[in-house]
Scaffold this motif. Sequence first.
Motif, PDB file in Angstrom:
ATOM      1  N   LEU A 217     -13.554  11.854 -11.626  1.00 40.00           N
ATOM      2  CA  LEU A 217     -12.740  12.565 -12.616  1.00 40.00           C
ATOM      3  C   LEU A 217     -11.256  12.369 -12.312  1.00 40.00           C
ATOM      4  O   LEU A 217     -10.453  12.165 -13.232  1.00 40.00           O
ATOM      5  CB  LEU A 217     -13.086  14.046 -12.612  1.00 40.00           C
ATOM      6  N   TRP A 218     -10.889  12.436 -11.043  1.00 41.76           N
ATOM      7  CA  TRP A 218      -9.489  12.252 -10.678  1.00 41.76           C
ATOM      8  C   TRP A 218      -8.975  10.891 -11.123  1.00 41.76           C
ATOM      9  O   TRP A 218      -7.843  10.763 -11.596  1.00 41.76           O
ATOM     10  CB  TRP A 218      -9.323  12.398  -9.158  1.00 41.76           C
ATOM     11  N   PHE A 219      -9.816   9.880 -11.006  1.00 46.33           N
ATOM     12  CA  PHE A 219      -9.418   8.526 -11.391  1.00 46.33           C
ATOM     13  C   PHE A 219      -9.742   8.215 -12.857  1.00 46.33           C
ATOM     14  O   PHE A 219      -9.677   7.062 -13.287  1.00 46.33           O
ATOM     15  CB  PHE A 219     -10.083   7.504 -10.473  1.00 46.33           C
ATOM     16  N   ASN A 220     -10.112   9.245 -13.606  1.00 44.98           N
ATOM     17  CA  ASN A 220     -10.389   9.150 -15.039  1.00 44.98           C
ATOM     18  C   ASN A 220     -11.533   8.192 -15.364  1.00 44.98           C
ATOM     19  O   ASN A 220     -11.582   7.601 -16.450  1.00 44.98           O
ATOM     20  CB  ASN A 220      -9.129   8.727 -15.817  1.00 44.98           C
TER      21      ASN A 220
ATOM     22  N   TYR B 191     -20.229  21.914 -13.921  1.00 45.49           N
ATOM     23  CA  TYR B 191     -20.368  22.243 -15.339  1.00 45.49           C
ATOM     24  C   TYR B 191     -19.062  21.979 -16.086  1.00 45.49           C
ATOM     25  O   TYR B 191     -19.073  21.476 -17.235  1.00 45.49           O
ATOM     26  CB  TYR B 191     -20.801  23.703 -15.521  1.00 45.49           C
ATOM     27  N   LEU B 192     -17.942  22.296 -15.470  1.00 42.34           N
ATOM     28  CA  LEU B 192     -16.657  22.037 -16.119  1.00 42.34           C
ATOM     29  C   LEU B 192     -16.359  20.543 -16.188  1.00 42.34           C
ATOM     30  O   LEU B 192     -15.781  20.058 -17.165  1.00 42.34           O
ATOM     31  CB  LEU B 192     -15.547  22.783 -15.385  1.00 42.34           C
ATOM     32  N   ILE B 193     -16.760  19.794 -15.155  1.00 44.76           N
ATOM     33  CA  ILE B 193     -16.602  18.335 -15.199  1.00 44.76           C
ATOM     34  C   ILE B 193     -17.462  17.754 -16.314  1.00 44.76           C
ATOM     35  O   ILE B 193     -17.021  16.898 -17.092  1.00 44.76           O
ATOM     36  CB  ILE B 193     -16.965  17.708 -13.840  1.00 44.76           C
ATOM     37  N   ALA B 194     -18.707  18.221 -16.413  1.00 45.42           N
ATOM     38  CA  ALA B 194     -19.597  17.738 -17.480  1.00 45.42           C
ATOM     39  C   ALA B 194     -19.052  18.112 -18.849  1.00 45.42           C
ATOM     40  O   ALA B 194     -19.120  17.317 -19.798  1.00 45.42           O
ATOM     41  CB  ALA B 194     -20.993  18.308 -17.282  1.00 45.42           C
ATOM     42  N   ALA B 195     -18.509  19.308 -18.980  1.00 44.54           N
ATOM     43  CA  ALA B 195     -17.946  19.741 -20.258  1.00 44.54           C
ATOM     44  C   ALA B 195     -16.802  18.834 -20.685  1.00 44.54           C
ATOM     45  O   ALA B 195     -16.629  18.548 -21.877  1.00 44.54           O
ATOM     46  CB  ALA B 195     -17.461  21.186 -20.152  1.00 44.54           C
ATOM     47  N   GLU B 196     -16.035  18.356 -19.724  1.00 43.71           N
ATOM     48  CA  GLU B 196     -14.881  17.506 -20.032  1.00 43.71           C
ATOM     49  C   GLU B 196     -15.265  16.055 -20.283  1.00 43.71           C
ATOM     50  O   GLU B 196     -14.640  15.372 -21.105  1.00 43.71           O
ATOM     51  CB  GLU B 196     -13.870  17.578 -18.882  1.00 43.71           C
ATOM     52  N   THR B 197     -16.287  15.568 -19.600  1.00 46.29           N
ATOM     53  CA  THR B 197     -16.583  14.134 -19.632  1.00 46.29           C
ATOM     54  C   THR B 197     -17.740  13.753 -20.544  1.00 46.29           C
ATOM     55  O   THR B 197     -17.903  12.577 -20.868  1.00 46.29           O
ATOM     56  CB  THR B 197     -16.889  13.636 -18.208  1.00 46.29           C
ATOM     57  N   ALA B 198     -18.545  14.705 -20.956  1.00 39.98           N
ATOM     58  CA  ALA B 198     -19.656  14.416 -21.875  1.00 39.98           C
ATOM     59  C   ALA B 198     -19.115  14.195 -23.294  1.00 39.98           C
ATOM     60  O   ALA B 198     -17.973  14.574 -23.591  1.00 39.98           O
ATOM     61  CB  ALA B 198     -20.650  15.578 -21.874  1.00 39.98           C
ATOM     62  N   PRO B 199     -19.919  13.609 -24.187  1.00 35.25           N
ATOM     63  CA  PRO B 199     -19.529  13.582 -25.596  1.00 35.25           C
ATOM     64  C   PRO B 199     -19.223  15.004 -26.071  1.00 35.25           C
ATOM     65  O   PRO B 199     -19.825  15.966 -25.589  1.00 35.25           O
ATOM     66  CB  PRO B 199     -20.758  13.000 -26.288  1.00 35.25           C
TER      67      PRO B 199
ATOM     68  N   ALA C  45     -17.190   8.421 -17.447  1.00 32.82           N
ATOM     69  CA  ALA C  45     -18.628   8.168 -17.567  1.00 32.82           C
ATOM     70  C   ALA C  45     -19.325   8.353 -16.221  1.00 32.82           C
ATOM     71  O   ALA C  45     -20.410   8.947 -16.140  1.00 32.82           O
ATOM     72  CB  ALA C  45     -18.874   6.764 -18.111  1.00 32.82           C
ATOM     73  N   LYS C  46     -18.698   7.857 -15.165  1.00 38.30           N
ATOM     74  CA  LYS C  46     -19.289   7.998 -13.836  1.00 38.30           C
ATOM     75  C   LYS C  46     -19.232   9.447 -13.363  1.00 38.30           C
ATOM     76  O   LYS C  46     -20.161   9.941 -12.719  1.00 38.30           O
ATOM     77  CB  LYS C  46     -18.573   7.083 -12.840  1.00 38.30           C
ATOM     78  N   ALA C  47     -18.136  10.133 -13.684  1.00 39.06           N
ATOM     79  CA  ALA C  47     -18.026  11.541 -13.307  1.00 39.06           C
ATOM     80  C   ALA C  47     -19.126  12.356 -13.980  1.00 39.06           C
ATOM     81  O   ALA C  47     -19.764  13.212 -13.351  1.00 39.06           O
ATOM     82  CB  ALA C  47     -16.654  12.082 -13.702  1.00 39.06           C
ATOM     83  N   TYR C  48     -19.351  12.076 -15.242  1.00 39.65           N
ATOM     84  CA  TYR C  48     -20.395  12.783 -15.994  1.00 39.65           C
ATOM     85  C   TYR C  48     -21.779  12.498 -15.409  1.00 39.65           C
ATOM     86  O   TYR C  48     -22.588  13.413 -15.213  1.00 39.65           O
ATOM     87  CB  TYR C  48     -20.350  12.367 -17.461  1.00 39.65           C
ATOM     88  N   GLU C  49     -22.044  11.263 -15.089  1.00 38.46           N
ATOM     89  CA  GLU C  49     -23.347  10.879 -14.533  1.00 38.46           C
ATOM     90  C   GLU C  49     -23.625  11.616 -13.222  1.00 38.46           C
ATOM     91  O   GLU C  49     -24.723  12.142 -13.003  1.00 38.46           O
ATOM     92  CB  GLU C  49     -23.380   9.368 -14.311  1.00 38.46           C
ATOM     93  N   CYS C  50     -22.617  11.676 -12.352  1.00 41.87           N
ATOM     94  CA  CYS C  50     -22.796  12.346 -11.054  1.00 41.87           C
ATOM     95  C   CYS C  50     -22.964  13.852 -11.231  1.00 41.87           C
ATOM     96  O   CYS C  50     -23.820  14.469 -10.587  1.00 41.87           O
ATOM     97  CB  CYS C  50     -21.611  12.049 -10.144  1.00 41.87           C
ATOM     98  N   ALA C  51     -22.156  14.449 -12.099  1.00 43.82           N
ATOM     99  CA  ALA C  51     -22.262  15.887 -12.341  1.00 43.82           C
ATOM    100  C   ALA C  51     -23.631  16.234 -12.911  1.00 43.82           C
ATOM    101  O   ALA C  51     -24.275  17.205 -12.487  1.00 43.82           O
ATOM    102  CB  ALA C  51     -21.161  16.341 -13.281  1.00 43.82           C
TER     103      ALA C  51
ATOM    104  N   PHE D 124      -4.278  23.904  -8.844  1.00 44.69           N
ATOM    105  CA  PHE D 124      -3.131  22.991  -8.784  1.00 44.69           C
ATOM    106  C   PHE D 124      -3.554  21.557  -9.054  1.00 44.69           C
ATOM    107  O   PHE D 124      -2.870  20.819  -9.782  1.00 44.69           O
ATOM    108  CB  PHE D 124      -2.456  23.073  -7.412  1.00 44.69           C
ATOM    109  N   TYR D 125      -4.681  21.148  -8.485  1.00 43.45           N
ATOM    110  CA  TYR D 125      -5.129  19.773  -8.674  1.00 43.45           C
ATOM    111  C   TYR D 125      -5.440  19.480 -10.141  1.00 43.45           C
ATOM    112  O   TYR D 125      -5.183  18.367 -10.628  1.00 43.45           O
ATOM    113  CB  TYR D 125      -6.372  19.499  -7.824  1.00 43.45           C
ATOM    114  N   GLN D 126      -5.989  20.454 -10.848  1.00 42.96           N
ATOM    115  CA  GLN D 126      -6.299  20.225 -12.269  1.00 42.96           C
ATOM    116  C   GLN D 126      -5.025  20.173 -13.096  1.00 42.96           C
ATOM    117  O   GLN D 126      -4.902  19.349 -14.006  1.00 42.96           O
ATOM    118  CB  GLN D 126      -7.240  21.312 -12.776  1.00 42.96           C
ATOM    119  N   TYR D 127      -4.077  21.047 -12.805  1.00 45.89           N
ATOM    120  CA  TYR D 127      -2.786  20.981 -13.485  1.00 45.89           C
ATOM    121  C   TYR D 127      -2.126  19.622 -13.258  1.00 45.89           C
ATOM    122  O   TYR D 127      -1.594  18.996 -14.167  1.00 45.89           O
ATOM    123  CB  TYR D 127      -1.848  22.075 -12.965  1.00 45.89           C
ATOM    124  N   LYS D 128      -2.183  19.163 -12.007  1.00 44.40           N
ATOM    125  CA  LYS D 128      -1.555  17.879 -11.670  1.00 44.40           C
ATOM    126  C   LYS D 128      -2.284  16.718 -12.328  1.00 44.40           C
ATOM    127  O   LYS D 128      -1.641  15.814 -12.881  1.00 44.40           O
ATOM    128  CB  LYS D 128      -1.535  17.698 -10.149  1.00 44.40           C
TER     129      LYS D 128
END
Length: 493
Positions: free
Chosen positions: A265-268, A403-411, A271-277, A459-463
């Motif tokens: 997710l940090w590296f945008n 769950y928040l990562i999946a919410a952001e990265t899923a369709p 698809a991979k972030a969603y798969e792992c989550a 802070f990390y999410q804001y950044k």
Amino acid sequence: MLHSKLIAMKKINYILIALFLTGILFSSCKKYLTVNPKTQMPQDILFDTEGGFKDALTGVYIQMKSSNTYGGALTQTTIESLVSSWDVVSNTTEQRIGLFNFADAGVQTSFESIWGQQYKTIANVNAILGQIDAKKAVFKTPGLFELIKGECLAIRAYLHLDMLRLFGPIPTATANAPLMPYATVVSATPVEKISYTAFQNALYKDLTDAENLLKDIDPLTKYSLAQVKTPGIVSGFNPGDTFFAYRYLRMNYFAVKSLQARTYLWFNETAKAYECAKTVIDVKNADGTPKFKLGAATDFSNKDYVLTTEHLFGLYDFDMFNKYNNNYAAGILKKGTAETTIKTQLYGNTGTDIRESSMWELVTLTNGSKCYIIKKYQVVANTLVTPATDFKQIPMLRLSELYLIAAETAPYAEGVEYLRTFRTARNIGNLATPANPAALQTEIIKEYRKEFYAEGQAFYQYKRLNVAKGSYLFAPSAATVNYLVPIPKTEAI
């Protein structure tokens, strides 16, 4: 009878002292990434047995609880001061951190302490990794070699990712990113600084290698969380070596998958972030029940305010009772003198959110003044604790984040459902559905702020998203938001 985990933690504290006395926990020389070669001889003795490797790894986990890192600065204090989580006194270092005054000497010292402790811990991880392949023959217990090496690689990735998230560039502006060291060896000379891309690739490699080592031998892949928490004949999980138990307090296989999701997710790499989550969210026990579950109101009723039920990896803090009393109950870490600030500004005064109603309380201090404090780290005293009330864990990776990562990265439509499931667990499932992906992103960042208060993640999410000050909750009016925390001067040359 005292909980076996408490006994184990007492033993660990003695181990840490022993390691310091023998010089295994490396100290820095002029630079934090330079290691005194005089400490190299004792490690040869330490790593002659399985027990030596176990003790060294245990020492690493204890180091991670340092007040300069996850025992304070990277969860509850310095990192939270960057997002103004606590009321501050004028002309203090904490106030200047919230104002992003990185030129201040006290602020520089705070971040230099984080940098130094993180890389000292990394050096100790590397001391283990530097010996383990050559000493593989000392491992007689099946799977122990893979377990220790896999955990070390995952810890090294965890520590380096946070160094990048704190001291590195905003992920969308890496063209002139400062060089940073990804330390993989113990060295008597400074570790070479590498490019942003090389740092990213080193992270990916450590996580992939850790995953491959742990996936077939980690007991948590075969047994339930309840079983690894209560090893023995009765639970059905009775390992010959209890080093294989209590996997939720270690970098287990699912913690690695969770860290991969955070890293991608940090590296945008959505698809991979969603798969792992999704891998972790969907995993089932042998009987078909979910291996991990979101915390709920019943957990708060049981006074599990840190929601250990959803910890994928937590650090056991034997001294949490005293730390809570000294920092929170004493009014050092507080937000406001009434309920209004938190209930209205943070939670939106929903009247139903379990965090809004149960996570905070108004206390009266010895001088008669009142303040509003978070109860996240409120625990039972060691003399009174039982297995059912032992919640002394610092959260390092939680299911709610996935769950928040999946919410952001899923369709979009699927993402909305992940957000709704998460919100339902927090008793706010009736909130309006975000109308579009942009609105969904806005709601997700709000949930990060609510969910991970006093855990260091906001802070990390804001950044990561380069959030403007207008959407930066609690930012002081005098602050000029600056996400580029300078690398300490001791390492900048």
